[in-house]
Design an enzyme around this catalytic site. Sequence first.
Site, PDB file in Angstrom:
ATOM      1  N   GLY A 201       0.767  -1.077  -0.402  1.00  0.00           N
ATOM      2  CA  GLY A 201       0.019  -0.398   0.288  1.00  0.00           C
ATOM      3  C   GLY A 201       0.815   1.662  -0.036  1.00  0.00           C
ATOM      4  O   GLY A 201       2.097   1.251  -0.130  1.00  0.00           O
ATOM      5  N   ASN A 202       0.057   2.467  -0.086  1.00  0.00           N
ATOM      6  CA  ASN A 202       1.096   3.736   0.474  1.00  0.00           C
ATOM      7  C   ASN A 202       0.333   4.233   1.217  1.00  0.00           C
ATOM      8  O   ASN A 202      -0.620   4.293   1.597  1.00  0.00           O
ATOM      9  CB  ASN A 202       1.380   4.387  -0.937  1.00  0.00           C
ATOM     10  CG  ASN A 202      -0.316   4.494  -1.411  1.00  0.00           C
ATOM     11  OD1 ASN A 202      -0.786   5.322  -1.044  1.00  0.00           O
ATOM     12  ND2 ASN A 202       0.234   3.848  -2.221  1.00  0.00           N
TER      13      ASN A 202
END
Length: 396
Positions: A201-202
Site C-alpha cells: 500500500g502507500n
Amino acid sequence: MLGVAGGIAAYKAVEVLRGLAESGHDVTVVPTDAALKFVGEPTWSALSGKPVASDVWSNISDVPHVRLGQTADVVVIAPATADLLARATHGVANDLLTNTLLTARCPIVMAPAMHTEMWVHPATQANVAQLRARGIIVLEPASGRLTGADTGPGRLPDPTAIVDAVKDVLRRKPTNDLAGLKIVISAGGTHEALDPVRYLGNRSSGKQGVELARTAVSRGAHVTLVAAHLHVEPPAGVELVRVSSAQDLYEAMCEHTGDVVVMAAAVADFKPHTEAGKKIKKEHLDGEQVSMELTTTVDVLASLVQRRSGSSPLIVGFAAETADHHDHLLELGQSKLARKGCDLLVVNEVGTQEVFGSHENSVVILGADGLSVQIDRSSKAQVADALWDLVAPRVS
Ligand code: CTP
C-alpha cells in the site's frame, strides 16, 4: 435555516442542528407538519434556542415566510423527502418551509432521504434534475440500510458530512460555476494483494481527493468519487464507487466518464507478480532473506489520456515529487506533464513538508497550455477550490 421534511431520517437532522450550532452558526429550524410527527417542536426549539413554527400563521407581524428566506445565509433541508423535492420543483408554497424556499436568495442545500424506489422513480429524478439546473445543491443520498431490512441508495448522508457540506458552501462566495458538469475524481491509495492477508500500500490518506469532491459538489457538479482506500470519510452528495487495486481503479475510471476527470489517487506503480491464494506461511520461506517479484501496474492517467478522443474530458493529474529546490520541482512537474499528456497537473512536493494525512498542502498547478500557478500552503479545501477556479473556464 434548517428545513426538516417528514421522513424517518428527521431524527438525524437533530445531529445536523447540533453540528451547525456547535460550530457557532445561528440556526432557525423550520420543520414541516409531517416532520413534527417524527421529532417534536420542543427538541428543535431547545437545541436551536429559538421558537419553531411550521405554518405561516405564527408571528404574522414578523412576516416570517418572507423574512426567513431573505435573511438566511444558507438554507439546508435534511431530510428532503420525495414530496418536499416535488413541491420545491413546482414552487408549491403550502407551508412555512416551502414559502421560505421561494423567498431564499442564498445557496440552498438539500439532503434527500427516502426509499430507493422513491429515489430512482423518474418523477423524483426529473425533479432533482430541475432543482440542480436551478442551482440548488442536491446531495446524492448515501447507500446502505434503509428503514426496514432493505438496503440501497436513499439513506440520508451522514449528519457530519451534511454539516461539512454546508460549511463548505458558507466558506466562500457562493458559486455554481460547475453546475451541469459531470466530474469523476479518484482518491486514496490502492492496495495490491500479496496473499489474502497482506498487501502493498502507500501513505495516501485521500484527503485532497475528498476535498476536491466536496468542493465540486458545493459548486454544483455531479461528482463520482472512485475511492481506493481512504483514511477519511467520503463527503456527502457524491456517487461513491469503492475500489481496491490499481486494476480495479482503472476499470472503474473507464466505466465512469465525465466532462472532467481528476486522478488524485495514489496508484501503486507495481504489484506482487503473483497473488497467493492462501496465506504465505513462514516455514515455506527459504532462509532469512526474502525477495518478492513485482510487476508494473497499468498507468491509469496515461491510459485515460490515450483513450480519449479529442480534448474531452479535461484530464487533471497529480504529481508527488521529492525535489531539491523549487526550480527542480518545476522541471520534474513539466516532464511529468509531458509524459502523461494530461491538461493540468497539480504538483506536490512530498519530501520536505508533511503532506500525507495533513489538512494543508502547497502546490504548483501546471497546464499543457503553459499555465503555472503557485498555491502557497493552504487548506486542502482551498487547494481544491483553486483547481476548480482554473478548471471552470476551461470547460464552460
Ligand atoms: N498514476 C496513475 N497510474 C499509476 C501511477 C500513477 O494513474 N500506475 C497517476 C496518479 O494518480 C497521478 C499521476 O499519475 O495523477 C502521477 O503520479 P505519481 O505517483 O506522481 O507519478 P508516477 O506516474 O507514479 O511516476 P513516478 O513515481 O516515477 O514519479
